[in-house]
Write an enzyme that holds these catalytic residues in place. Structure first.
Site, PDB file in Angstrom:
ATOM      1  N   CYS A  33       0.139  33.394   5.939  1.00 25.27           N
ATOM      2  CA  CYS A  33      -0.326  32.896   7.227  1.00 25.27           C
ATOM      3  C   CYS A  33      -1.245  33.922   7.858  1.00 25.27           C
ATOM      4  CB  CYS A  33       0.874  32.627   8.143  1.00 25.27           C
ATOM      5  SG  CYS A  33       0.434  32.023   9.782  1.00 25.27           S
TER       6      CYS A  33
ATOM      7  N   HIS B 125       1.988  23.117   7.115  1.00 28.45           N
ATOM      8  CA  HIS B 125       1.893  24.461   7.687  1.00 28.45           C
ATOM      9  C   HIS B 125       1.159  24.432   9.023  1.00 28.45           C
ATOM     10  CE1 HIS B 125       1.301  28.979   7.075  1.00 28.45           C
ATOM     11  NE2 HIS B 125       0.506  28.705   8.101  1.00 28.45           N
ATOM     12  N   GLU B 126       0.015  23.753   9.065  1.00 28.52           N
ATOM     13  CA  GLU B 126      -0.783  23.751  10.296  1.00 28.52           C
ATOM     14  C   GLU B 126      -0.135  22.907  11.387  1.00 28.52           C
ATOM     15  OE1 GLU B 126      -2.968  25.931  10.567  1.00 28.52           O
ATOM     16  OE2 GLU B 126      -3.008  26.425   8.430  1.00 28.52           O
TER      17      GLU B 126
ATOM     18  N   HIS C 138       2.552  24.826  13.109  1.00 30.09           N
ATOM     19  CA  HIS C 138       2.033  25.738  14.138  1.00 30.09           C
ATOM     20  C   HIS C 138       1.979  25.054  15.501  1.00 30.09           C
ATOM     21  CE1 HIS C 138       0.933  29.581  12.452  1.00 30.09           C
ATOM     22  NE2 HIS C 138       0.262  29.048  11.457  1.00 30.09           N
TER      23      HIS C 138
END
Length: 214
Positions: free
Chosen positions: A126, A168-169, A172
């Site tokens: 990351c 993953h994004e 966030h």
């Protein structure tokens, strides 16, 4: 460069970020903006400012370099992320990980859900946790819903590595870092991964470091 003022209106904060030009400064783990979640995008920036912000995210992602970047990673708590992956890896790795090129995409207000029960575990890093990687088990296939930068509906199934990127994004945007989902015994420096675990899959790492794979 000082971060944008915490309580300033979002449009004003984004204007301050963009004023310096070039890649935006990345926010590292430990900053509250990465943990508070985001507010849905609903025109807070206006079309012209949104376009400038998206271009700045693209430039910053390329400069890092990375294959995705979420607005909180530059200090902006809006539900916006960008992804792009030319997939510059050997064919053996690409096949095992399901890594195929992805064009530049803008994800506005994305949410995902698993599409099927299959999971895959691979080393993941990351931009907000520089220098480290860890093995994360994620859904092998997800359905992503949201909008693009023009407000058009997105309803698409992603598989393999592209599915990992959008998970993953999107995480966030919910205040979740990949380390929250990682096999913590797999945590390794970038140098250790390159020297010891640069293989298509992490089976050897699991055996040597003592963690389980799905």
């Amino acid at each position: 460069m000082a971060p944008p003022r915490e309580h300033a209106p979002l449009a004003e904060r984004v204007e301050e970020l963009l004023a310096a030009g070039g890649p935006l400064p990345l926010v590292a783990a430990g900053r509250p903006v990465l943990r508070r979640g985001t507010e849905p995008y609903d025109g807070q920036l206006g079309p012209a400012l949104l376009a400038r912000f998206i271009e700045a995210l693209r430039v910053t992602m390329h400069a890092a370099p990375g294959v995705g970047l979420a607005a909180p990673q530059v200090g902006v708590p809006l539900r916006i992320a960008v992804i792009e992956d030319p997939a510059p890896v050997p064919q053996e790795i690409a096949v095992v990980r399901g890594r195929v090129p992805q064009p530049f995409r803008v994800l506005v207000n994305p949410v995902y859900e698993p599409a099927g029960s299959a999971r895959g575990a691979f080393f993941e890093g990351c931009l907000s946790v520089p220098g480290w990687q860890a093995v994360v088990a994620r859904h092998a296939e997800v359905r992503l819903c949201g909008e693009d930068e023009r407000g058009r509906a997105v309803d698409e199934v992603f598989t393999g590595w592209p599915a990992r990127i959008v998970q993953h994004e999107t995480d966030h945007l919910d205040g979740t870092l990949y380390l929250d989902r990682a096999e913590i015994r797999s945590l390794s420096t970038d140098e250790a991964v390159a020297a010891l675990w640069a293989r298509p899959s992490p089976e050897a790492a699991a055996e040597a470091l003592g963690f389980r794979l799905p």
